[in-house]
Design a protein around this motif. Sequence first.
Motif, PDB file in Angstrom:
ATOM      1  N   GLY A 126     -70.022  15.898  32.921  1.00  0.00           N
ATOM      2  CA  GLY A 126     -69.737  17.672  33.818  1.00  0.00           C
ATOM      3  C   GLY A 126     -70.693  18.737  32.462  1.00  0.00           C
ATOM      4  O   GLY A 126     -70.838  20.276  33.511  1.00  0.00           O
ATOM      5  N   ARG A 127     -70.141  18.557  31.568  1.00  0.00           N
ATOM      6  CA  ARG A 127     -71.125  19.845  30.844  1.00  0.00           C
ATOM      7  C   ARG A 127     -71.642  20.024  31.212  1.00  0.00           C
ATOM      8  O   ARG A 127     -72.549  21.273  30.253  1.00  0.00           O
ATOM      9  N   ILE A 128     -73.381  19.005  31.363  1.00  0.00           N
ATOM     10  CA  ILE A 128     -74.557  19.884  31.137  1.00  0.00           C
ATOM     11  C   ILE A 128     -74.352  20.418  32.606  1.00  0.00           C
ATOM     12  O   ILE A 128     -74.402  20.233  33.641  1.00  0.00           O
ATOM     13  N   PRO A 129     -76.004  20.972  31.716  1.00  0.00           N
ATOM     14  CA  PRO A 129     -76.264  22.202  33.184  1.00  0.00           C
ATOM     15  C   PRO A 129     -77.520  21.053  34.070  1.00  0.00           C
ATOM     16  O   PRO A 129     -77.772  20.547  33.311  1.00  0.00           O
ATOM     17  N   GLU A 130     -77.022  21.204  34.787  1.00  0.00           N
ATOM     18  CA  GLU A 130     -77.710  20.496  36.215  1.00  0.00           C
ATOM     19  C   GLU A 130     -77.917  18.667  35.608  1.00  0.00           C
ATOM     20  O   GLU A 130     -78.831  18.726  36.016  1.00  0.00           O
ATOM     21  N   VAL A 131     -76.510  18.614  36.009  1.00  0.00           N
ATOM     22  CA  VAL A 131     -76.365  17.171  35.910  1.00  0.00           C
ATOM     23  C   VAL A 131     -76.556  16.082  36.898  1.00  0.00           C
ATOM     24  O   VAL A 131     -77.102  15.042  36.878  1.00  0.00           O
ATOM     25  N   SER A 132     -76.427  17.070  37.915  1.00  0.00           N
ATOM     26  CA  SER A 132     -76.744  16.532  39.015  1.00  0.00           C
ATOM     27  C   SER A 132     -77.725  16.333  39.494  1.00  0.00           C
ATOM     28  O   SER A 132     -78.210  15.317  39.774  1.00  0.00           O
ATOM     29  N   ARG A 133     -79.039  16.983  39.108  1.00  0.00           N
ATOM     30  CA  ARG A 133     -80.477  16.758  38.498  1.00  0.00           C
ATOM     31  C   ARG A 133     -80.981  15.304  37.651  1.00  0.00           C
ATOM     32  O   ARG A 133     -82.070  15.145  38.766  1.00  0.00           O
ATOM     33  N   PHE A 134     -80.017  15.720  36.741  1.00  0.00           N
ATOM     34  CA  PHE A 134     -80.674  15.093  35.623  1.00  0.00           C
ATOM     35  C   PHE A 134     -80.413  13.060  36.730  1.00  0.00           C
ATOM     36  O   PHE A 134     -81.422  12.141  36.204  1.00  0.00           O
ATOM     37  N   ILE A 135     -79.104  13.118  36.658  1.00  0.00           N
ATOM     38  CA  ILE A 135     -78.692  11.799  37.356  1.00  0.00           C
ATOM     39  C   ILE A 135     -79.800  11.310  38.273  1.00  0.00           C
ATOM     40  O   ILE A 135     -80.154  10.424  38.999  1.00  0.00           O
ATOM     41  N   HIS A 136     -80.044  12.235  39.538  1.00  0.00           N
ATOM     42  CA  HIS A 136     -80.932  11.634  40.585  1.00  0.00           C
ATOM     43  C   HIS A 136     -81.666  11.416  39.901  1.00  0.00           C
ATOM     44  O   HIS A 136     -82.493  10.721  40.885  1.00  0.00           O
ATOM     45  N   GLU A 137     -82.788  12.560  39.407  1.00  0.00           N
ATOM     46  CA  GLU A 137     -84.032  11.446  38.638  1.00  0.00           C
ATOM     47  C   GLU A 137     -84.233  10.445  38.137  1.00  0.00           C
ATOM     48  O   GLU A 137     -84.815   9.813  38.421  1.00  0.00           O
ATOM     49  N   LEU A 138     -82.617   9.996  37.593  1.00  0.00           N
ATOM     50  CA  LEU A 138     -82.707   8.474  36.798  1.00  0.00           C
ATOM     51  C   LEU A 138     -82.242   7.774  38.003  1.00  0.00           C
ATOM     52  O   LEU A 138     -83.019   6.165  38.008  1.00  0.00           O
ATOM     53  N   LEU A 139     -82.070   7.764  39.056  1.00  0.00           N
ATOM     54  CA  LEU A 139     -81.700   7.151  40.285  1.00  0.00           C
ATOM     55  C   LEU A 139     -83.084   6.916  40.999  1.00  0.00           C
ATOM     56  O   LEU A 139     -83.325   5.960  42.213  1.00  0.00           O
ATOM     57  N   SER A 140     -83.904   7.786  40.785  1.00  0.00           N
ATOM     58  CA  SER A 140     -84.802   8.023  42.191  1.00  0.00           C
ATOM     59  C   SER A 140     -85.717   6.828  41.730  1.00  0.00           C
ATOM     60  O   SER A 140     -86.821   6.495  42.305  1.00  0.00           O
ATOM     61  N   GLY A 141     -85.994   7.051  40.458  1.00  0.00           N
ATOM     62  CA  GLY A 141     -86.825   5.456  40.363  1.00  0.00           C
ATOM     63  C   GLY A 141     -86.455   4.335  40.557  1.00  0.00           C
ATOM     64  O   GLY A 141     -87.373   3.293  39.532  1.00  0.00           O
ATOM     65  N   SER A 142     -84.942   3.957  40.639  1.00  0.00           N
ATOM     66  CA  SER A 142     -84.923   2.366  40.325  1.00  0.00           C
ATOM     67  C   SER A 142     -84.103   2.152  41.687  1.00  0.00           C
ATOM     68  O   SER A 142     -83.021   3.200  42.314  1.00  0.00           O
ATOM     69  N   THR A 143     -83.932   1.006  42.707  1.00  0.00           N
ATOM     70  CA  THR A 143     -83.001   0.662  43.235  1.00  0.00           C
ATOM     71  C   THR A 143     -82.431  -0.274  42.743  1.00  0.00           C
ATOM     72  O   THR A 143     -81.079  -0.207  43.340  1.00  0.00           O
ATOM     73  N   ASN A 144     -81.926  -0.398  41.596  1.00  0.00           N
ATOM     74  CA  ASN A 144     -81.383  -1.426  41.408  1.00  0.00           C
ATOM     75  C   ASN A 144     -79.915  -0.810  39.915  1.00  0.00           C
ATOM     76  O   ASN A 144     -79.161  -1.490  39.439  1.00  0.00           O
ATOM     77  N   LEU A 145     -80.438   0.079  39.982  1.00  0.00           N
ATOM     78  CA  LEU A 145     -79.575   1.058  39.241  1.00  0.00           C
ATOM     79  C   LEU A 145     -78.741   1.885  39.622  1.00  0.00           C
ATOM     80  O   LEU A 145     -78.253   2.186  40.786  1.00  0.00           O
ATOM     81  N   ARG A 146     -77.543   1.571  39.072  1.00  0.00           N
ATOM     82  CA  ARG A 146     -76.239   2.283  39.242  1.00  0.00           C
ATOM     83  C   ARG A 146     -75.218   2.985  38.184  1.00  0.00           C
ATOM     84  O   ARG A 146     -75.919   2.547  36.951  1.00  0.00           O
ATOM     85  N   CYS A 147     -75.148   4.132  38.873  1.00  0.00           N
ATOM     86  CA  CYS A 147     -74.313   4.918  37.690  1.00  0.00           C
ATOM     87  C   CYS A 147     -72.736   5.272  38.016  1.00  0.00           C
ATOM     88  O   CYS A 147     -72.065   5.866  38.794  1.00  0.00           O
ATOM     89  N   LEU A 148     -72.361   5.185  37.155  1.00  0.00           N
ATOM     90  CA  LEU A 148     -70.266   5.241  37.124  1.00  0.00           C
ATOM     91  C   LEU A 148     -70.228   7.296  35.937  1.00  0.00           C
ATOM     92  O   LEU A 148     -70.939   6.633  34.975  1.00  0.00           O
ATOM     93  N   ALA A 149     -69.958   7.913  37.036  1.00  0.00           N
ATOM     94  CA  ALA A 149     -70.343   9.825  36.113  1.00  0.00           C
ATOM     95  C   ALA A 149     -68.085   9.643  36.281  1.00  0.00           C
ATOM     96  O   ALA A 149     -68.354  10.082  37.479  1.00  0.00           O
ATOM     97  N   THR A 150     -68.406  10.110  34.877  1.00  0.00           N
ATOM     98  CA  THR A 150     -66.587  10.746  34.988  1.00  0.00           C
ATOM     99  C   THR A 150     -66.916  12.249  34.189  1.00  0.00           C
ATOM    100  O   THR A 150     -67.832  12.886  33.590  1.00  0.00           O
ATOM    101  N   THR A 151     -66.356  13.134  35.914  1.00  0.00           N
ATOM    102  CA  THR A 151     -66.107  14.297  34.883  1.00  0.00           C
ATOM    103  C   THR A 151     -64.901  15.648  35.433  1.00  0.00           C
ATOM    104  O   THR A 151     -64.321  15.042  36.171  1.00  0.00           O
ATOM    105  N   ALA A 152     -64.337  16.486  34.790  1.00  0.00           N
ATOM    106  CA  ALA A 152     -63.922  16.852  35.099  1.00  0.00           C
ATOM    107  C   ALA A 152     -63.851  17.227  36.525  1.00  0.00           C
ATOM    108  O   ALA A 152     -62.688  17.408  37.518  1.00  0.00           O
ATOM    109  N   GLU A 153     -64.338  18.335  36.864  1.00  0.00           N
ATOM    110  CA  GLU A 153     -65.045  18.674  38.913  1.00  0.00           C
ATOM    111  C   GLU A 153     -65.744  17.947  39.433  1.00  0.00           C
ATOM    112  O   GLU A 153     -66.451  17.238  38.517  1.00  0.00           O
ATOM    113  N   SER A 154     -65.852  18.428  40.493  1.00  0.00           N
ATOM    114  CA  SER A 154     -66.954  17.400  41.720  1.00  0.00           C
ATOM    115  C   SER A 154     -68.724  18.522  40.616  1.00  0.00           C
ATOM    116  O   SER A 154     -68.571  18.947  40.078  1.00  0.00           O
TER     117      SER A 154
END
Length: 582
Positions: free
Chosen positions: A309-337
């Motif tokens: 959660g400390r990374i600026p625009e982390v949601s965009r980073f995760i979205h970019e990783l996921l957009s290229g794969s149908t079999n990738l799963r991410c578990l993201a831990t963060t203090a806030e949504s």
Amino acid sequence: MTASPHKPPEGIVTFLFTDIVGSTDMWETHGDAFLPVLQAHNAIMADAIERNGGHLMKTEGDSYKVAFSDPAAAVRCAIVAQAALQRYPWPADIDRLQVRMAVHTGKPFAQGGDYFGPPVNRTARMMSACNGGQILISEDTLDLVEHRMGKDTRFVDQGYHRLRDLDEPIRMFQVDHPALEVSRPQPPRSLNGHAHNLPIQRTSFIGRQEQIEHIAALLSRADAPCLQISGPSGIGKTRLSLQVAAERVDWFPDGVWYVRLSESSDAEEAAAEVARAVGIEMREGAAATQVVREWVSKRSCLLILDDCGRIPEVSRFIHELLSGSTNLRCLATTAESLKIENAEEIPLPELSLPPADAGAEDVMASEAGRLFAERAHEARPDFRLTDRRAKPIARLLQSLGGMPAAIERAAEMLRSQEVTPTAILSAIGAQLSTASAEETGHSAATHGRGLLGKLAESRGMASLLETMGAALADRRALTEAEHAARDALTIYDRLGDREGVASSLRRLGLVAAAQRNHEKAAALLHAARDAYLELDKRIAARIDSELEAIREALGAHVELPTPTLAQAVALATGPTSPRMEN
């Protein structure tokens, strides 16, 4: 379950755990026709246990948990039961039962006729690693029985294996005997055969079964590529994520990978951390994000993006990783949504708590109670939970708010012979702050939680002081918030937890600012800032902005106090709260 006629063993105990492989599917396939099969299995198990002097701890469905004072008797019981199960004439329309068995020896924590602690947890994980029809024993057990078993009993070394409890590797042996059907040794179903970098955990995982099943169910869905586990520091987000990954590692043929992102300042640094964790070779001149995206696009794997959660625009980073794969799963831990599109958020609740008037059985029935009892026994082997002790322990757990990190710290304090749960409760008071996130400043005490969160989340102290007008009218809430943070500081200082001390000093500094005690606020915040320069420079930068607001309130001509960490602790925990003299 019929009560065991044999007395529960004490001290060093050998455990035999058994389970029918695929029993759920058999029930679904055969319905009531499976009941006689289960009854025959139960009769065979009961006879073997009785003949070898075992104490039946409990049965859970078709699983048996048995305790022995004699380790050789436990191994003989497993051989007798497995041989009888293999030779029984099972109905032709039902496949022969495949039962897995594990034997391990250790010193458990006995409570209310049951056993808890690392030996019990380890036996359960060994059994999960067994194949159907297999008997596995640990090296601890082998050392005690090898010279006592007949020459016809062989122990086939399976090597060292990491089990799904994420503990240190354990050496296991398969039991072979002429009474058992000859079969080629099968490697245990451990973490060894899977790609992963899951770190070793020094303590057993307790509770959270409901959350594990919920997260696993979501990971199995194609429409849930990313899950957010949110909650304050100390609630157990990282540990839960690791446990889910360990228990479902079979789902991801290209591995489960833990990536800590607390030190990453942007998406490119985060991608480089992912590459290092997974072992992705970087191309000269290529962006790390693109290289990682290309790698995951061709694979089926799970990424645990911890503290992201400390990374600026982390949601965009995760979205970019996921957009290229149908079999990738991410578990993201963060203090806030993180507000990630199409990602489900799972706010992690506190551990279940016993009632204030709990007895020993009630304490052990709660997640928080079992965690405290097991950790207390590890810290002090002579620890015993009685009904008399249960009530102060229940009150202590309630004051800790069901936060695992705080519960473990409190249990660790029992290592000193002079410390008791009652003494801890008296020392910290009923409003203990519970290891909350340093960056949000939330106190986990029931009173003052919202107030401290409001204090710490404000970007500028000047605007904060304006918003505190209404809160200042409620001085009782502010005082309770201060007491909560002071109690937390006392515990952290006693445990030598430098980050906990810095976090508490920061919260107390913000409270002091709201009380218009700017000199004290400056002293506490300055000491916290200096500590965070070594711990987390980003939090130190935030405290600098808070100190700047203090300077504005005091006037530029006033020199701010610069106490050491020890001096700040003394100031914060003193009997009175005097204003600082420059």
